[in-house]
Design an enzyme around this catalytic site. Structure first.
Site: not given
Length: 389
Positions: A60, A164, A224, A316, A318
């Protein structure tokens, strides 16, 4: 399978007596927490609770240094004792934190949008709110409405399960409400609100990774924030209201073969994200058909994707790069998406509206704008907008 909701064209009514009516975004506002968290601060938080040599944490933290995110806006709850116990907070504490902090953020974003539109809270006729990080009832939209002083007769819709894609799903619902009001000869001044508090889920995500050794990248991507806008039909436009964008058309489509590639599910400690490695490639492929459908249906089929400014959901690095390559977009076309991603990360349903808000203040703007986001399902939400000023 998909649905394209073409709005009525002048001189071509689809229903007897139906007339052309512009749907105009007349005010926008975005609110971020004041605390900005970079990759280093996140690493410090993770190592405060978990051993550095844990394989899942090594993986991570490796991703943490490669996201391309310089800072994420987050509530300063990491100093809250509830978020620093050995066990992460329970779902009840996560819910309480959202309803306290999220309601405040959403109220501030809404007040900015209302002020920007020169419309008083009492004049709002409809509210469409969305969140992926709370499931409490009554919904947070009622809490925000009470704080703003909205009329109790304002019609409400709370969008759930959209993740999203929620910001544009809420905009689509608002457009439908405004058009329905127009057909009845009524005023529509729709307040759209998106609010996400992802930081309250971080301990939950890390705890799940530590106990299952199967980590999610959610803790290093999400932040946030809250974003709001006011959408009016022609009956509801005030004389002194600015005109930012008109909604030309929108498209919503499900990719059922990718149903399990993205999810956000409840657990005893909050919500847990599932995001497969296939999502960037799926997203890159999924935007082509909706784009072609929207442009063809609105007389713009001969234009290249780079002829438009893009408010692309910054899911993101990618995902952004994948869509850019798939649609042959210039860096300039994605300048607002890249800026929000770099400085605020991914804020789920909030992000695409924050990108649109950022885009309107940037120079060298193109008249036509494509707003696009992808959420669990996978669901593609896309809208064709035009700048008015």
């Amino acid at each position: 399978m998909g649905a394209s909701g073409s709005l009525p064209s002048k001189g071509s009514p689809t229903v007897p007596g139906q007339r052309k009516d512009d749907l105009t975004i007349t005010g926008m506002g975005t609110e971020w927490p004041s605390k900005l968290v970079g990759p280093g601060e996140f690493k410090d938080l993770a190592l405060k609770h978990y051993p550095e040599d844990a394989p899942w944490l090594k993986a991570l933290l490796n991703v943490n240094g490669k996201t391309g995110i310089q800072s994420r806006a987050m509530l300063d709850i990491w100093s809250d004792p509830r978020w620093n116990r050995e066990e992460p907070p329970g779902a009840d504490e996560v819910d309480a934190a959202f309803r306290q902090y999220g309601t405040e953020l959403a109220e501030q974003a809404a007040r900015k949008a209302l002020s920007d539109s020169n419309i008083s809270p009492s004049a709002i006729t409809h509210v469409v709110a969305v969140t992926a990080t709370n499931a409490g009832s009554p919904g947070y939209d009622q809490l925000v409405a009470r704080r703003l002083g909205l009329a109790p007769t304002a019609e409400r819709i709370l969008v759930a399960g959209a993740g999203c894609s929620g910001g544009l799903a809420a905009l689509r619902a608002a457009s439908d409400l405004a058009m329905a009001a127009s057909l009845q000869g009524k005023e529509a001044r729709v307040l759209v609100i998106a609010c996400e508090i992802c930081s309250i889920q971080v301990r939950c995500e890390l705890h799940k990774s530590a106990t299952s050794e199967n980590g999610s990248i959610g803790p290093v991507l999400f932040g946030d924030g809250a974003s709001a806008l006011v959408l009016c039909n022609s009956h509801g436009m005030a004389k002194n209201a600015p005109r930012l964008f008109t909604i030309v058309d929108r498209h919503s489509e499900i990719m059922p073969e990718a149903f399990d590639d993205m999810s956000y599910k409840v657990s005893p400690h909050g919500f847990l994200l599932t995001l497969s490695k296939n999502v960037p490639a799926l997203t890159a492929a999924a935007v082509r058909e909706p784009f072609q459908s929207l442009t063809n249906a609105n007389g713009k089929g001969s234009l290249s994707a780079s002829s438009f400014d893009w408010a692309l959901h910054p899911g993101g690095l990618a995902i952004i790069k994948g869509v850019q390559n798939s649609m042959d977009l210039s860096d300039d076309a994605l300048r607002a998406s890249n800026e929000i991603y770099k400085t605020r990360g991914n804020t789920s349903s909030v992000a695409v509206l924050a990108v649109l808000d950022k885009l309107r203040s940037m120079e060298k703007g193109k008249k036509d704008v494509i707003a696009c986001s992808v959420g669990p399902g996978l669901v593609v939400e896309m809208a064709l907008l035009q700048r008015v000023c």
